[in-house]
Design a protein around this motif. Structure first.
Motif, short mmCIF file in Angstrom:
data_model
loop_
_atom_site.label_atom_id
_atom_site.label_comp_id
_atom_site.label_asym_id
_atom_site.label_seq_id
_atom_site.Cartn_x
_atom_site.Cartn_y
_atom_site.Cartn_z
N LEU A 221 0.83 -1.20 0.00
CA LEU A 221 0.00 0.00 0.00
C LEU A 221 0.86 1.25 0.00
CD1 LEU A 221 -2.84 -1.05 2.49
CD2 LEU A 221 -2.69 -1.39 0.03
N LYS A 222 1.99 1.19 0.69
CA LYS A 222 2.94 2.31 0.69
C LYS A 222 3.47 2.54 -0.72
CE LYS A 222 5.93 5.07 2.99
NZ LYS A 222 5.58 6.13 3.97
N ALA A 223 3.80 1.46 -1.43
CA ALA A 223 4.31 1.59 -2.79
C ALA A 223 3.28 2.26 -3.70
CB ALA A 223 4.68 0.21 -3.34
N VAL A 224 1.99 1.89 -3.54
CA VAL A 224 0.93 2.48 -4.35
C VAL A 224 0.80 3.97 -4.05
CG1 VAL A 224 -1.56 2.48 -4.79
CG2 VAL A 224 -0.33 0.32 -4.62
N ARG A 225 0.89 4.35 -2.79
CA ARG A 225 0.72 5.77 -2.41
C ARG A 225 1.76 6.68 -3.06
NH1 ARG A 225 0.82 3.57 2.88
NH2 ARG A 225 -1.25 2.75 3.36
N TYR A 226 2.96 6.15 -3.31
CA TYR A 226 4.04 6.99 -3.79
C TYR A 226 4.48 6.70 -5.21
CZ TYR A 226 4.44 8.72 0.96
OH TYR A 226 4.19 9.32 2.18
N ALA A 227 3.79 5.81 -5.91
CA ALA A 227 4.15 5.50 -7.30
C ALA A 227 3.89 6.72 -8.18
CB ALA A 227 3.36 4.30 -7.80
N PRO A 228 4.86 7.17 -8.95
CA PRO A 228 4.68 8.40 -9.75
C PRO A 228 3.67 8.24 -10.89
CG PRO A 228 6.80 7.35 -10.23
CD PRO A 228 6.22 6.64 -9.04
N ASP A 229 3.43 7.01 -11.36
CA ASP A 229 2.53 6.80 -12.49
C ASP A 229 1.11 6.45 -12.08
OD1 ASP A 229 4.54 7.33 -14.32
OD2 ASP A 229 5.20 5.24 -14.37
N LEU B 134 -6.32 5.22 -2.35
CA LEU B 134 -6.90 3.93 -1.97
C LEU B 134 -7.48 4.00 -0.57
CD1 LEU B 134 -4.90 2.05 0.19
CD2 LEU B 134 -3.36 2.56 -1.69
N THR B 135 -8.34 3.04 -0.28
CA THR B 135 -8.77 2.77 1.07
C THR B 135 -8.88 1.25 1.20
OG1 THR B 135 -10.40 3.31 2.80
CG2 THR B 135 -11.26 2.88 0.60
N ALA B 136 -8.67 0.74 2.41
CA ALA B 136 -8.59 -0.71 2.59
C ALA B 136 -9.24 -1.12 3.89
CB ALA B 136 -7.14 -1.17 2.56
N TYR B 137 -9.89 -2.27 3.87
CA TYR B 137 -10.34 -2.94 5.09
C TYR B 137 -9.77 -4.35 5.01
CZ TYR B 137 -13.11 -4.42 9.06
OH TYR B 137 -13.49 -4.89 10.29
N ALA B 138 -8.62 -4.56 5.67
CA ALA B 138 -7.85 -5.82 5.54
C ALA B 138 -7.51 -6.01 4.05
CB ALA B 138 -8.61 -6.99 6.14
N ASP B 139 -8.01 -7.09 3.41
CA ASP B 139 -7.67 -7.33 2.01
C ASP B 139 -8.72 -6.79 1.04
OD1 ASP B 139 -9.43 -9.30 3.02
OD2 ASP B 139 -8.99 -10.63 1.34
N ASP B 140 -9.75 -6.12 1.56
CA ASP B 140 -10.75 -5.48 0.69
C ASP B 140 -10.23 -4.11 0.28
OD1 ASP B 140 -12.80 -7.48 0.64
OD2 ASP B 140 -13.27 -6.97 2.71
#
Length: 385
Positions: A276-284, A297-303
């Motif tokens: 999730l950290k990688a997704v937050r900071y991916a430039p593309d 994104l938002t997440a509830y466990a794996d949802d």
């Protein structure tokens, strides 16, 4: 039937036996975690969770555990521990505190009985359409509860607010409200195409790769004692399948967080956080920007629910990141069960996206955490009430 179910779950819980760790994979895991794990326990907090387990912690764990639950394979219920607490406490503390000195738990302690419940509306001829309920021995569950109680105060500092599942002080409605607000505000916040992507991960808790999990815990600053305690729960566990009161032969478990264990939701959230950290900071990847904050994104466990702007660029990047993380952690994305809900998508671009990406394209509404989301918030009441 017993043989078919045993074969299915033996395969599910032994994925790592087919893809054993290699030097290359271990190096990739280290590189990934060094890049994407930034939040760590402070030295003071690490010392707090490293101290020996106390009599008081065991008593609190027993008090906070609901009675009336089915016992594990040893047949000993919570009532047994309540009635004989004074006699059992010294032995219990000695057994579990000794694990930091190189001790280990007896294999029988770590066995589980798996009872199967059919999933409503599913094909009951398919083993994957039964929900496995693992019954663990009560002494192990109390041990895991003590560890979970120690970790919980520090989890919010290690896991971003995007993750609301099983994190103290956060609720599922936090994710739902963010989703509704993103739909409601998107016409004023962006002129680019915008959609919601809800992903379905195949048995995410059961697939977690242990070497990835424990390297993540180490990178997040958990101390040697805590890691040894957790590792003791994952050293030679096993299970048997219960079909109509008949037990299968035992089989080993080599991946996944233990189902029915109070510690499992926290361990899963920690193992997912680097992705999730990688997704937050991916430039593309482009999310929905509100002021100085970009919501991706938002997440509830794996949802997982992604707020996707400029989908022609963002969706391929997301798929590539899922594939990279899955190689390291065993996470597997179910393409045919993952859904897209268009919010601001021109018809011509919608057709192009449908032909380019193998996701379900929902018609009219998207179900997320029990709530039906609609592209027009004026339809929310009709869809849900």
């Amino acid at each position: 039937m017993l043989g078919v179910f045993r074969s299915h779950f033996h395969s599910l819980y032994n994925l790592d036996k087919t893809t054993p760790p290699t030097f290359t994979l271990t190096h990739k895991i280290e590189t990934y975690l060094q890049t994407h794990v930034k939040c760590k326990l402070s030295t003071a907090h690490r010392q707090l969770i490293e101290a020996p387990i106390t009599d008081e912690e065991l008593r609190i764990a027993i008090k906070d555990t609901p009675t009336g639950k089915a016992p594990g394979p040893d047949g000993l219920s919570l009532l047994y521990y309540k009635k004989l607490l004074d006699t059992l406490t010294p032995q219990w503390l000695s057994a579990f505190n000794s694990l930091t000195q190189g001790g280990c738990l007896h294999p029988a302690t770590l066995t589980a009985t798996v009872t199967l419940l059919p999933k409503p509306g599913k094909d009951l001829d398919q083993c994957s359409d039964y929900r496995p309920i693992s019954l663990l021995n009560q002494d192990v569950k109390l041990f895991a509860k003590v560890l979970a109680t120690r970790l919980k105060p520090f989890i919010p500092g290690l896991v971003h607010v995007d993750q609301t599942g099983f994190i103290p002080g956060r609720e599922a409605k936090d994710s739902t409200v963010r989703a509704v607000n993103s739909i409601h505000g998107s016409p004023r916040l962006t002129t680019a195409p915008f959609l919601l992507l809800s992903t379905d991960c195949d048995k995410a808790f059961d697939r977690v790769r242990w070497d990835f999990l424990f390297r993540t815990l180490s990178h997040m600053g958990l101390g040697e004692n805590m890691i040894l305690w957790i590792w003791a729960l994952y050293t030679h566990p096993s299970a048997r399948i219960n079909v109509n009161g008949v037990l299968s032969a035992s089989f080993p478990i080599s991946n996944g967080t233990r189902q029915g264990c109070p510690l499992s939701p926290l361990l899963f959230a920690l193992s997912l956080e680097p992705f999730l950290k990688a997704v937050r900071y991916a430039p593309d990847i482009a999310g929905l920007r509100v002021g100085n904050t970009e919501h991706r994104l938002t997440a509830y466990a794996d949802d997982l629910l992604f707020f996707v702007r400029s989908p022609k660029v963002t969706l391929p990047t997301l798929l590539h990141m899922f594939a990279d993380y899955g190689t390291l952690s065993n996470l597997k994305l179910n393409m045919d069960q993952s859904e897209i809900m268009p919010v601001l998508i021109p018809p011509r671009e919608a057709l192009a996206l449908q032909s380019s990406f193998p996701f379900k394209w929902c018609q009219g509404q998207l179900k997320y955490l029990g709530t039906f989301l609609t592209p027009d918030t004026n339809d929310l009441y009709r869809a849900n009430f």
